[in-house]
Every structure is written in structure tokens, then in C-alpha cells.
Design a protein around this motif. Structure first.
Motif, mmCIF file in Angstrom:
data_model
loop_
_atom_site.group_PDB
_atom_site.id
_atom_site.type_symbol
_atom_site.label_atom_id
_atom_site.label_comp_id
_atom_site.label_asym_id
_atom_site.label_seq_id
_atom_site.Cartn_x
_atom_site.Cartn_y
_atom_site.Cartn_z
ATOM 1 N N UNK A 162 -33.330 -1.688 4.807
ATOM 2 C CA UNK A 162 -33.511 -0.490 5.623
ATOM 3 C C UNK A 162 -32.173 0.044 6.122
ATOM 4 N N UNK A 163 -31.272 -0.851 6.516
ATOM 5 C CA UNK A 163 -29.962 -0.413 6.999
ATOM 6 C C UNK A 163 -29.174 0.283 5.892
ATOM 7 N N UNK A 164 -29.271 -0.218 4.663
ATOM 8 C CA UNK A 164 -28.573 0.419 3.550
ATOM 9 C C UNK A 164 -29.033 1.854 3.358
ATOM 10 N N UNK A 165 -30.316 2.098 3.568
ATOM 11 C CA UNK A 165 -30.882 3.433 3.338
ATOM 12 C C UNK A 165 -30.653 4.358 4.527
ATOM 13 N N UNK A 166 -30.894 3.865 5.741
ATOM 14 C CA UNK A 166 -30.874 4.747 6.911
ATOM 15 C C UNK A 166 -29.661 4.567 7.821
ATOM 16 N N UNK A 167 -28.908 3.506 7.642
ATOM 17 C CA UNK A 167 -27.688 3.346 8.412
ATOM 18 C C UNK A 167 -27.910 2.890 9.844
ATOM 19 N N UNK A 168 -26.872 3.079 10.661
ATOM 20 C CA UNK A 168 -26.824 2.464 11.986
ATOM 21 C C UNK A 168 -26.601 3.448 13.129
ATOM 22 N N UNK A 169 -26.790 4.739 12.912
ATOM 23 C CA UNK A 169 -26.628 5.639 14.056
ATOM 24 C C UNK A 169 -27.665 5.282 15.130
ATOM 25 N N UNK A 170 -27.266 5.285 16.418
ATOM 26 C CA UNK A 170 -28.189 4.878 17.481
ATOM 27 C C UNK A 170 -29.523 5.609 17.455
ATOM 28 N N UNK A 171 -29.512 6.934 17.253
ATOM 29 C CA UNK A 171 -30.771 7.682 17.231
ATOM 30 C C UNK A 171 -31.648 7.286 16.046
ATOM 31 N N UNK A 172 -31.029 6.870 14.963
ATOM 32 C CA UNK A 172 -31.796 6.403 13.801
ATOM 33 C C UNK A 172 -32.488 5.089 14.137
ATOM 34 N N UNK A 173 -31.740 4.164 14.727
ATOM 35 C CA UNK A 173 -32.304 2.859 15.086
ATOM 36 C C UNK A 173 -33.400 2.992 16.139
ATOM 37 N N UNK A 174 -33.222 3.920 17.064
ATOM 38 C CA UNK A 174 -34.167 4.064 18.187
ATOM 39 C C UNK A 174 -35.371 4.937 17.869
ATOM 40 N N UNK A 175 -35.411 5.525 16.676
ATOM 41 C CA UNK A 175 -36.542 6.387 16.310
ATOM 42 C C UNK A 175 -37.121 5.930 14.977
ATOM 43 N N UNK A 176 -37.702 4.730 15.004
ATOM 44 C CA UNK A 176 -38.300 4.153 13.803
ATOM 45 C C UNK A 176 -39.431 5.057 13.311
ATOM 46 N N UNK A 177 -39.420 5.354 12.036
ATOM 47 C CA UNK A 177 -40.419 6.241 11.446
ATOM 48 C C UNK A 177 -39.951 7.677 11.345
ATOM 49 N N UNK A 178 -38.881 8.023 12.075
ATOM 50 C CA UNK A 178 -38.349 9.380 12.045
ATOM 51 C C UNK A 178 -36.899 9.403 11.566
ATOM 52 N N UNK A 179 -36.517 8.366 10.842
ATOM 53 C CA UNK A 179 -35.121 8.239 10.419
ATOM 54 C C UNK A 179 -34.652 9.443 9.610
ATOM 55 N N UNK A 180 -35.478 9.928 8.718
ATOM 56 C CA UNK A 180 -35.068 11.036 7.850
ATOM 57 C C UNK A 180 -34.819 12.310 8.654
ATOM 58 N N UNK A 181 -35.667 12.557 9.631
ATOM 59 C CA UNK A 181 -35.518 13.754 10.462
ATOM 60 C C UNK A 181 -34.221 13.684 11.259
ATOM 61 N N UNK A 182 -33.963 12.518 11.852
ATOM 62 C CA UNK A 182 -32.748 12.347 12.651
ATOM 63 C C UNK A 182 -31.511 12.509 11.781
ATOM 64 N N UNK A 183 -31.517 11.889 10.601
ATOM 65 C CA UNK A 183 -30.365 11.977 9.712
ATOM 66 C C UNK A 183 -30.143 13.395 9.204
ATOM 67 N N UNK A 184 -31.231 14.125 8.973
ATOM 68 C CA UNK A 184 -31.085 15.514 8.523
ATOM 69 C C UNK A 184 -30.397 16.347 9.598
ATOM 70 N N UNK A 185 -30.800 16.140 10.852
ATOM 71 C CA UNK A 185 -30.169 16.883 11.939
ATOM 72 C C UNK A 185 -28.685 16.548 12.045
ATOM 73 N N UNK A 186 -28.358 15.266 11.914
ATOM 74 C CA UNK A 186 -26.961 14.849 11.991
ATOM 75 C C UNK A 186 -26.145 15.400 10.825
ATOM 76 N N UNK A 187 -26.664 15.247 9.620
ATOM 77 C CA UNK A 187 -25.887 15.610 8.435
ATOM 78 C C UNK A 187 -25.842 17.110 8.190
#
Length: 377
Positions: free
Chosen positions: A153-178
Motif C-alpha cells: 500500500x505504501x508503494x502505491x499511495x505513499x506517506x503524505x500525512x493526509x493520505x495516511x489519515x484518510x484511508x479509502x480516500x487516498x486517490x482523492x487526496x493524492x489528486x488534490x496534491x498532485x
């Protein structure tokens, strides 16, 4: 709350007469870390360089006015300090004129805050870099076994705090960041005229992790000249999105001498850029993805444990290679990085014969803790 690797280090630097500069990409947890450190302290003044009122206050600041406003304050924290014009000189005024106040400044842009503070604050600052949450920090939080189970999971979604703290919404958080937030400081810099080219360049780099990169080839891919590519890469490095690894060369004629690889500080951001969140079991890029993850995590470990080492990769014109090298205290440490613990790895005899003071190890997902939790050298 997850304990960050810099927390104890910053505690030891407080009230020593120097400014503390905390650098790191947006959203990696700079403010959260400081809020935790000063949670029980009521004598803290917080300012934010992104706010117009803060910029207006510092516009025509003087030593007299600083004393009037901050005299008697014990701590001053300035978030996103790079947004304040001539911040280095103004921080120097505070250090020189308000002796009992600890100043802490955070910044998400090294090309602004570092350049602005280097000369004025010579001998007057401690500077640290904070990263997305690390493997070691998560192990300390919930144990080694659990974190090793979460490696796919870490390889796919990484370690940004908001990613770790929002399980199930990793893609949405990463899209906003990227999409834009990580590039906020770059895109408002007047030299960036083509933000679409910047994104294309990042995508090209994302597809080439683990491989050597050529500025001219990247330029042809995204429609930029090689000098502009190099400028953009320098800015992306200074905003803590990517980092480069140079080639090691000492005494062999056929060694590649001026090549470089480029990695992402966070694999989740890398995957978001190419919109690929597929499982590790089906990925064709798992080798490069794992190599990026391991080298980025090693960089965090070295920084937080304050271990100084030169870092490289090695390759010859005949394609003999070693994934990662460290040089420190007169010794070389060579590492092959493999996701598959059962992969057969040949000992790099040519390298070991030429550099006999070398320790060689294979790093995989089974023994990764020996590489990322302690300096096993």
C-alpha cells in the motif's frame, strides 16, 4: 499522533540563540509538528507568510518596531516564511535584537527561503528538512510487522500525512496534491511561463524512475530545450518534489561519470502523476517503484539520524551497474535493491575488484528494516 523524526532534534535546539529553519514540501506536516512541540506552551506567536497581513507587517520593519511588538515573547513561529520579502535580513534583525526569543521559520521552497537566509543568517541558524512520513516513523507508531504488511500500500499511495489519515480516500487526496498544491510556489514564480510543460516533465520523470535521465531527451519529449528542463528540475528539487542521484566514478575508464537518476520523495505523488494506482502484483514498473521507495526512505533515515554520506549509483558503458552507493568515513557501501526476496543477484565483481574497501549488500522487502531503521554499517 505519529511522532516525527525531527521532534527530539528540534527540542534540543530550542533557546540556543539561533533561528530554526524547517524546510519541506507543502502538506508534509511542518505546522503539525510545531503545534505538537508547543502544544502546552501559551507563550507562542504564530504568523503565516501566506497571509497579506503578515507581509504588510514586515514590509517596513525595523529593529525598534520589532522590539516594540515582540519584546517579552518567548517563541515566534513564521509559517511559509519564504513569502515575506527579504526574510533573511528580517530574521537576522530579530536574532540580533531580541535575545530571549526563539524564532522558528518554515518554508516549502528552498530556492526562496534558503537563498534569502544563507548570507544574512550565516552562523545564526539551524536548518532541517522534514519529509512525508517515513517507514521508520510508522514502525515506531504501530510496529514493524504491521508496517511491513502495509508495504504494498505504501508503494502505491505513499506517506503524505493526509493520505495516511484518510484511508479509502487516498486517490482523492493524492489528486488534490498532485494537481496543483505541491507546485504552488513554482507556478507563482515569474520564470514559469508554461505550467503544462512542467506537469509533462514530471510525468516523463515518473516513467523513468530507476533509469538514467537525459535533459535533452526529456526536452524532446515535453517540448522544452535542455536548459529549461534543467532549470525546471532544479526548481522541483528545491520544492522537495524530486531529488537526483549522481553517478559514482573514481578510477575506471568505462565508468559513466556525469549521468544522473531522478527519484520522487513520495511514490504516491509519482503514481498520481501517471494515474496508475494498480496493485503491486500486476505492475510492470515494480522494480523501479521499489528502488525509488527504498532510496527515498534511506534519505529520510540518514537525515533524521544526522548521518552524513555521499550518495550515488554506479554504471559502466557495458551496462554493469549497482543500484545505490554510499561513501562515508573512507569506506564504500554498495547495495542492490530487489522487490523479490528470491531474486538471484550476481556479486558486482568488477566493482569490488576495483574498489576493495567496499561492503556489498542486497536489500529486499524481507530485510528492509536493516536498511531503513538503523545505520547497519
Amino acid at each position: 499522533m505519529i511522532e516525527r523524526g525531527l521532534e527530539k532534534i528540534i527540542h534540543t535546539r530550542l533557546n540556543k540563540g539561533k533561528v530554526i529553519i524547517l524546510l519541506g514540501a507543502r502538506q508534509v506536516g511542518k505546522t503539525t509538528l510545531l503545534q505538537k512541540i508547543f502544544a502546552d506552551n501559551d507563550d507562542v506567536e504564530w504568523l503565516n507568510g501566506d497571509e497579506q497581513s503578515t507581509n504588510a507587517f514586515f514590509m517596513d520593519i525595523s529593529a525598534v518596531r520589532l522590539k516594540q511588538y515582540f519584546q517579552g515573547k518567548k517563541y515566534l513561529i513564521i509559517d511559509e516564511a519564504q513569502q515575506i520579502e527579504d526574510i533573511g535580513r528580517k530574521l537576522k534583525l530579530m536574532v540580533d535584537n531580541i535575545k530571549d526569543m526563539q524564532v522558528i521559520a518554515t518554508g516549502s521552497s528552498a530556492f526562496e527561503i534558503a537563498n534569502k537566509t544563507n548570507e544574512p543568517l550565516t552562523g545564526r541558524k539551524w536548518e532541517y528538512q522534514i519529509f512525508p512520513i517515513s517507514f521508520a516513523e510508522m514502525v515506531n507508531n504501530h510496529g514493524l510487522m504491521r508496517e511491513k504488511q502495509l508495504l504494498p500500500q505504501r508503494l502505491i499511495y505513499g506517506y503524505y500525512p493526509d493520505v495516511i489519515n484518510n484511508v479509502g480516500e487516498e486517490r482523492i487526496v493524492l489528486k488534490q496534491l498532485s494537481d496543483s498544491y505541491l507546485y504552488k510556489d513554482i507556478l507563482r514564480w515569474e520564470g514559469i511561463q508554461k505550467p503544462d510543460k512542467l506537469i509533462k516533465l514530471l510525468q516523463a520523470l515518473a516513467y523513468q524512475i530507476g533509469s538514467e535521465v537525459s535533459f535533452s531527451e526529456l526536452g524532446q519529449m515535453v517540448g522544452l530545450d535542455s536548459k529549461t528542463v534543467e532549470k525546471y528540475i532544479n526548481l522541483l528539487e528545491k520544492c522537495f518534489i524530486i531529488f537526483r542521484l549522481g553517478s559514482f566514478s573514481r578510477n575506471m575508464r568505462n565508468e559513466l561519470k556525469n549521468n544522473r537518476k531522478i527519484y520522487f520523495y513520495d511514490t504516491g505523488i509519482r503514481n498520481a502523476l501517471i494515474a496508475d494506482f494498480s496493485d503491486v502484483s500486476t505492475r510492470l514498473d515494480i522494480g523501479g517503484l521499489w528502488e525509488n521507495f527504498v532510496i527515498a526512505e534511506r534519505r529520510k533515515m540518514l537525515e533524521y539520524q544526522q548521518i552524513w554520506a555521499n550518495r550515488y549509483f554506479w554504471r559502466t558503458k557495458q551496462q554493469q551497474e549497482i543500484d545505490y552507493l554510499e561513501e562515508k568515513d573512507g569506506k564504500i557501501f554498495a547495495y542492490e535493491i530487489k522487490w523479490n526476496a528470491n531474486a538471484k543477484v550476481k556479486s558486482p565483481k568488477v566493482f569490488l575488484n576495483n574498489y576493495q574497501n567496499t561492503d556489498f549488500q542486497i536489500i529486499n522487502r524481507e530485510n528492509i528494516e536493516n536498511f531503513l531503521l538503523v545505520d547497519g554499517q
